[in-house]
Scaffold this active site. Structure first.
Site, PDB file in Angstrom:
ATOM      1  N   HIS A  63       0.826  -1.309   0.204  1.00 13.31           N
ATOM      2  CA  HIS A  63      -0.139  -0.051  -0.056  1.00 13.31           C
ATOM      3  C   HIS A  63       0.820   1.180   0.068  1.00 13.31           C
ATOM      4  CE1 HIS A  63       0.159   1.068   4.324  1.00 13.31           C
ATOM      5  NE2 HIS A  63       0.233  -0.363   4.612  1.00 13.31           N
ATOM      6  N   GLU A 209      -4.970   1.662   2.773  1.00 14.22           N
ATOM      7  CA  GLU A 209      -5.285   0.530   3.514  1.00 14.22           C
ATOM      8  C   GLU A 209      -5.137   1.058   5.047  1.00 14.22           C
ATOM      9  OE1 GLU A 209      -3.227  -2.374   6.460  1.00 14.22           O
ATOM     10  OE2 GLU A 209      -2.872  -0.126   6.131  1.00 14.22           O
ATOM     11  N   GLU A 210      -4.837   2.176   5.323  1.00 14.01           N
ATOM     12  CA  GLU A 210      -4.739   2.817   6.918  1.00 14.01           C
ATOM     13  C   GLU A 210      -6.129   3.241   6.863  1.00 14.01           C
ATOM     14  OE1 GLU A 210      -2.556   2.035   8.654  1.00 14.01           O
ATOM     15  OE2 GLU A 210      -0.816   2.261   7.419  1.00 14.01           O
ATOM     16  N   HIS A 320       3.511   3.362  12.739  1.00 16.42           N
ATOM     17  CA  HIS A 320       2.667   4.299  13.071  1.00 16.42           C
ATOM     18  C   HIS A 320       3.195   5.390  14.119  1.00 16.42           C
ATOM     19  CE1 HIS A 320      -1.430   2.472  11.693  1.00 16.42           C
ATOM     20  NE2 HIS A 320      -0.420   1.903  10.907  1.00 16.42           N
TER      21      HIS A 320
HETATM   22 ZN   LIG Z   1       0.668  -0.995   6.386  1.00 18.75          ZN
END
Ligand SMILES: [Zn+2]
Length: 352
Positions: A63, A209-210, A320
């Site tokens: 992604h 994706e997130e 993250h």
């Molecule tokens: Zn990822």
């Protein structure tokens, strides 16, 4: 361009979920020389297709998007408020520099401010600061000054730490989730350009994706792959205060093969095929301990009538956060495994 330079360029690009344009164009330029076709769909997935001699299709997924924020309010004094895009740990957000991307592609630097502890009550100092009480200071003193810079509600921004090298072949950057996977795809395409391949390979650089595996779902529907591998990061947690059984992967042990995460339980037959390829090519590998996290493979394997899908990931720490970190040798071994796996198809999975 060396692998590490590809990762640098991609990690430093801005591609907050839903705003992947800049990163997509960088990827397009890097991968185009190694494939037969390249196209983009209505929502922004990028497909780079290498035509093979067989009838089957392999989807290799990574992604493009990263977690970030959008401007949600501009006040009379020129401060910006912001809303998260994707899953942030609020504890680590304040006190960083951000880069805001305007509609015309101009970047502006700001800082995430909060009220200083000196003027807070003792109780307030001990509490994490809710994101609603944070603000961005770009140096402007009025709403009009912000407007004059071209910054509007809805503009994306990221906490921005430029790519940098640490000791021992370790590098750090803001978006190894999942630009590490994008780098694996680009480098795999480059290496395969020198070989014949016996399946069509769809290098799929997906959006969103997130925010819920959005691009992978729509990409797999179009591609109708016979087999899919999501290339992701995985949770390197060999660090103070974490017990060994709670460390999903470790640095220096090579790519991680997922057996089960929260989004998929991978077919044992497919896991065995990946292991055989790794062992035949003397590529080290480890298992990502179940059942942490989820990936695009969760959406892909449930597409249409179901798709055989697995996950191979690059060990990364501090994902993250703006300081994601990985070992370049783990990245290199992941590229080797992905390339060897494509070379071994279709026999390795579908028989001779
Ligand atoms: Zn990822």
């Amino acid at each position: 361009m060396q692998t590490i330079e590809v990762l640098r360029e991609l990690s430093d690009g801005i591609g907050v979920a839903g705003f992947e344009d800049e990163v997509r164009e960088t990827i397009r330029g890097l991968v185009e020389p190694f494939v037969d076709e390249i196209r983009c769909d209505a929502l922004g997935n990028l497909f780079a297709i290498r035509r093979g001699s067989g009838e089957r299709t392999l989807m290799l997924d990574a992604h493009m998007d990263e977690i970030g924020f959008v401007v949600k309010w501009i006040d009379e004094a020129g401060y910006l408020r912001f809303a998260p895009i994707g899953g942030w740990d609020e504890r680590i957000v304040p006190g960083h520099r951000v880069v805001i991307l305007t509609r015309d592609g101009t970047r502006h630097t700001g800082v995430i401010g909060t009220a200083p502890p000196h003027i807070l009550a003792a109780e307030e100092r001990k509490q994490p600061i809710p994101m609603e009480r944070m603000f961005i200071d770009i140096g402007a003193t009025s709403k009009d000054e912000v407007a004059a810079l071209g910054i509007r509600i809805g503009d994306p921004l990221t906490i921005h730490y430029p790519f940098s090298e640490l000791a021992n072949g370790t590098v750090t950057g803001k978006a190894f989730d999942d630009r590490a996977g994008c780098t694996v795809l680009i480098e795999t395409a480059r290496r395969l350009a020198e070989h014949d391949v016996r399946m069509d390979v769809a290098f799929s650089f997906v959006f969103g994706e997130e925010v819920g595996l959005r691009g992978a779902r729509t990409a797999a529907y179009q591609l109708e792959p016979d087999l899919a591998i999501a290339i992701e990061w995985s949770i390197g947690a060999y660090m103070p205060g974490v017990a060994p059984e709670s460390q999903p992967v470790r640095f220096g042990l090579g790519p991680a093969i997922s057996v089960a995460d929260r989004s998929i339980v991978v077919s044992r037959h497919l896991i065995a095929a990946i292991e055989s390829v790794a062992e035949a090519a003397s590529i080290p590998y480890q298992y990502k301990l179940p059942t942490y996290g989820g990936t695009d493979a969760g959406a892909i394997h449930l597409t249409r009538g179901g798709v055989l899908a697995g996950v191979v990931s690059v060990p990364c720490r501090y994902i993250h956060s703006p300081i994601s970190t990985l070992r370049v040798d783990d990245l290199e071994q992941t590229i080797r495994l992905t390339t060897a796996f494509v070379d071994a198809l279709p026999d390795a999975v579908f028989g001779g």
